[in-house]
Design an enzyme around this catalytic site. Sequence first.
Site, mmCIF file in Angstrom:
data_model
loop_
_atom_site.group_PDB
_atom_site.id
_atom_site.type_symbol
_atom_site.label_atom_id
_atom_site.label_comp_id
_atom_site.label_asym_id
_atom_site.label_seq_id
_atom_site.Cartn_x
_atom_site.Cartn_y
_atom_site.Cartn_z
ATOM 1 N N GLU A 86 3.900 -6.808 1.460
ATOM 2 C CA GLU A 86 3.372 -7.129 0.126
ATOM 3 C C GLU A 86 3.304 -5.889 -0.766
ATOM 4 O O GLU A 86 2.219 -5.494 -1.200
ATOM 5 C CB GLU A 86 1.950 -7.697 0.253
ATOM 6 C CG GLU A 86 1.816 -8.927 1.125
ATOM 7 C CD GLU A 86 0.356 -9.283 1.413
ATOM 8 O OE1 GLU A 86 -0.554 -8.478 1.098
ATOM 9 O OE2 GLU A 86 0.114 -10.366 1.963
ATOM 10 N N ARG A 113 2.632 -1.512 -5.943
ATOM 11 C CA ARG A 113 2.781 -0.254 -6.673
ATOM 12 C C ARG A 113 4.172 0.354 -6.527
ATOM 13 O O ARG A 113 4.736 0.847 -7.485
ATOM 14 C CB ARG A 113 1.731 0.738 -6.155
ATOM 15 C CG ARG A 113 1.611 1.990 -6.980
ATOM 16 C CD ARG A 113 0.705 3.017 -6.306
ATOM 17 N NE ARG A 113 -0.510 2.495 -5.773
ATOM 18 C CZ ARG A 113 -1.695 2.516 -6.406
ATOM 19 N NH1 ARG A 113 -1.795 3.052 -7.594
ATOM 20 N NH2 ARG A 113 -2.754 2.015 -5.821
ATOM 21 N N CYS A 132 -15.443 5.710 -27.364
ATOM 22 C CA CYS A 132 -16.681 6.489 -27.447
ATOM 23 C C CYS A 132 -17.342 6.682 -26.088
ATOM 24 O O CYS A 132 -18.468 6.210 -25.863
ATOM 25 C CB CYS A 132 -17.638 5.796 -28.403
ATOM 26 S SG CYS A 132 -16.835 5.434 -29.950
ATOM 27 N N GLU A 133 -16.647 7.280 -25.163
ATOM 28 C CA GLU A 133 -17.195 7.600 -23.842
ATOM 29 C C GLU A 133 -16.491 8.848 -23.347
ATOM 30 O O GLU A 133 -15.274 8.958 -23.491
ATOM 31 C CB GLU A 133 -16.890 6.482 -22.830
ATOM 32 C CG GLU A 133 -17.491 5.162 -23.174
ATOM 33 C CD GLU A 133 -17.458 4.195 -21.994
ATOM 34 O OE1 GLU A 133 -17.435 4.644 -20.835
ATOM 35 O OE2 GLU A 133 -17.448 2.992 -22.275
ATOM 36 N N TYR A 143 -10.370 5.883 -11.123
ATOM 37 C CA TYR A 143 -10.072 6.442 -9.783
ATOM 38 C C TYR A 143 -9.808 7.952 -9.833
ATOM 39 O O TYR A 143 -9.212 8.491 -8.896
ATOM 40 C CB TYR A 143 -8.821 5.784 -9.191
ATOM 41 C CG TYR A 143 -8.751 4.294 -9.293
ATOM 42 C CD1 TYR A 143 -9.575 3.486 -8.517
ATOM 43 C CD2 TYR A 143 -7.847 3.680 -10.151
ATOM 44 C CE1 TYR A 143 -9.495 2.110 -8.603
ATOM 45 C CE2 TYR A 143 -7.761 2.305 -10.235
ATOM 46 C CZ TYR A 143 -8.597 1.527 -9.463
ATOM 47 O OH TYR A 143 -8.505 0.162 -9.551
ATOM 48 N N GLY A 167 0.757 -1.251 0.000
ATOM 49 C CA GLY A 167 0.000 0.000 0.000
ATOM 50 C C GLY A 167 0.780 1.289 0.000
ATOM 51 O O GLY A 167 0.180 2.363 -0.155
ATOM 52 N N TYR A 196 -0.656 -1.416 -12.140
ATOM 53 C CA TYR A 196 -2.088 -1.304 -12.412
ATOM 54 C C TYR A 196 -2.336 -0.613 -13.766
ATOM 55 O O TYR A 196 -3.303 0.115 -13.932
ATOM 56 C CB TYR A 196 -2.797 -0.576 -11.257
ATOM 57 C CG TYR A 196 -2.503 -1.224 -9.924
ATOM 58 C CD1 TYR A 196 -2.964 -2.501 -9.652
ATOM 59 C CD2 TYR A 196 -1.726 -0.578 -8.950
ATOM 60 C CE1 TYR A 196 -2.675 -3.132 -8.450
ATOM 61 C CE2 TYR A 196 -1.430 -1.206 -7.745
ATOM 62 C CZ TYR A 196 -1.911 -2.477 -7.501
ATOM 63 O OH TYR A 196 -1.619 -3.095 -6.314
HETATM 64 N N1 LLP Z 1 -1.715 -6.862 -0.531
HETATM 65 C C1 LLP Z 1 -3.043 -6.920 -0.703
HETATM 66 C C2 LLP Z 1 -3.809 -7.887 0.095
HETATM 67 C C3 LLP Z 1 -3.683 -6.078 -1.627
HETATM 68 O O1 LLP Z 1 -4.996 -6.140 -1.784
HETATM 69 C C4 LLP Z 1 -2.904 -5.147 -2.383
HETATM 70 C C5 LLP Z 1 -3.536 -4.272 -3.361
HETATM 71 C C6 LLP Z 1 -1.514 -5.135 -2.174
HETATM 72 C C7 LLP Z 1 -0.951 -5.989 -1.242
HETATM 73 C C8 LLP Z 1 -0.605 -4.221 -2.929
HETATM 74 O O2 LLP Z 1 -0.880 -2.867 -2.706
HETATM 75 P P1 LLP Z 1 0.091 -1.767 -3.329
HETATM 76 O O3 LLP Z 1 1.428 -1.898 -2.627
HETATM 77 O O4 LLP Z 1 0.231 -2.034 -4.786
HETATM 78 O O5 LLP Z 1 -0.586 -0.485 -3.071
HETATM 79 N N2 LLP Z 1 -5.984 -0.868 -9.070
HETATM 80 C C9 LLP Z 1 -5.768 0.095 -8.015
HETATM 81 C C10 LLP Z 1 -5.009 -0.491 -6.846
HETATM 82 C C11 LLP Z 1 -5.666 -1.712 -6.247
HETATM 83 C C12 LLP Z 1 -4.900 -2.298 -5.094
HETATM 84 C C13 LLP Z 1 -5.507 -3.572 -4.647
HETATM 85 N N3 LLP Z 1 -4.793 -4.257 -3.619
HETATM 86 C C14 LLP Z 1 -5.051 1.301 -8.594
HETATM 87 O O6 LLP Z 1 -4.787 1.331 -9.790
HETATM 88 O O7 LLP Z 1 -4.773 2.242 -7.868
#
Ligand code: LLP
Length: 423
Positions: free
Chosen positions: A275, A278, A346-347, A318, A239, A375
């Site tokens: 984990e 991003r 077309c949106e 988002y 996150g 993503y």
């Molecule tokens: N662990 C779990 C259980 C998760 O659900 C996620 C992301 C991560 C780790 C990794 O999070 P990160 O470090 O990447 O922030 N599509 C959205 C982001 C969705 C994230 C979902 N879960 C976007 O483009 O912002």
Amino acid sequence: MDHFIYKNGVLHAEDVSVNEIAAKVGTPFYVYSTATLTRHFTVFDQALEGLDHKIFYAMKANDNMAVLRILAAMGAGMDVVSGGEYAKARAAGVPGDMIVFSGVGKTEAEMRQVLEGGIRQFNVESEPELRRLSRVATGMGKVANITLRVNPDVDAKTHAKIATGRSEDKFGIPMSQARAAYSEAASLPGIEVVGIDVHIGSQLIDLAPYRQAFTKLAELTETLRADGHDIRRLDLGGGLGIPYQRSNEAPPLPVEYGQVIRETVGHLGCEIEIEPGRLIAGNAGIMVSEVIYLKHGEGRNFLIIDAAMNDLVRPAMYEAHHDIVPVVEPRIGVDPEPIDIVGPVCESGDTFAKQRPMPPLDSGDLVAFRSAGAYGAVMASEYNARPLIPEVLVKGDQFAVVRPRPTYEEMISRDTLPSWMES
Ligand code: LLP
């Protein structure tokens, strides 16, 4: 820091000119930098130095096989959320005991698949999932290592669609139910409790919610240990946010995040698992697109480009900001003018930026979307029968297509006709 910089007036990915890639593969396309990916992984690893820790790359951010192999070769484990991700992680050479399985809706088939193939732990998100896993594991004569994902009811202060740690969100087991759930887990056959899991959201730009959540986790660890559970792993999720808008965003650094981890849970003697997705892949990729038309509307101008919401959905989904830069560096002294940057779908939602100050651009010019490595390609679709765009990997002065653009024939042949239809 990334490796997309101007050299001799042209944007480069490491030592390769983006113009050169465009000439070879055609637009639009994604480009990833090996040096940035490895750097980000190393930065995380160093941030947790001295703590017993493991990094499980959240491969949902970018699951291109080449990307997975780079990270796996550095010792990264994988956080997977589906049977498909598990299969890809294994194909990339990641051993089962370096894979954690997250997700709110694991199916029985997926449980079987990963128990058969080998898995480090399931991050279980509900009591029904726990009971099903016990049944499946017992039936296979296996024992499943589990953590329970708890929902600490903390507001991650991020976009509502990617906040996951509030009680209104579908994720995890409420803190108030945790003791009962652990006690049930301990009593179930085929289940071995190994720790606790939490993930409060994505694109966090403030450390305070982490501190809150991890503090609650530390308290829970003590309580559960007193109840007799052997809590030896803490999975803290991912996150950590990245600077999408370089001019005015400065999210916390991994080292500062590491410090919060040390201060909140460092004393517990647990193995720390994180984990990140991003932060590893986001700024390791750009998306390159060509201007099709410059259209003069009433009171505003539109830059119509050949990439669209199906290629990079984050702005439409988002309201996400991506810095957009011309591939040829603008001359000094040229004033930027506000313009809407849109795709051909077309949106009206197919809008990447509204009234974004840009240097003068016209048909045939190339632009690059920064921070598109996470993503981006993984969320792309073939809406409007637009082929998935190619992915390119750069390493030093070399580049290679790591996912080709499908031909129209390939796209058409994916559909099969029923026997009663004449072909
Ligand atoms: N662990 C779990 C259980 C998760 O659900 C996620 C992301 C991560 C780790 C990794 O999070 P990160 O470090 O990447 O922030 N599509 C959205 C982001 C969705 C994230 C979902 N879960 C976007 O483009 O912002």
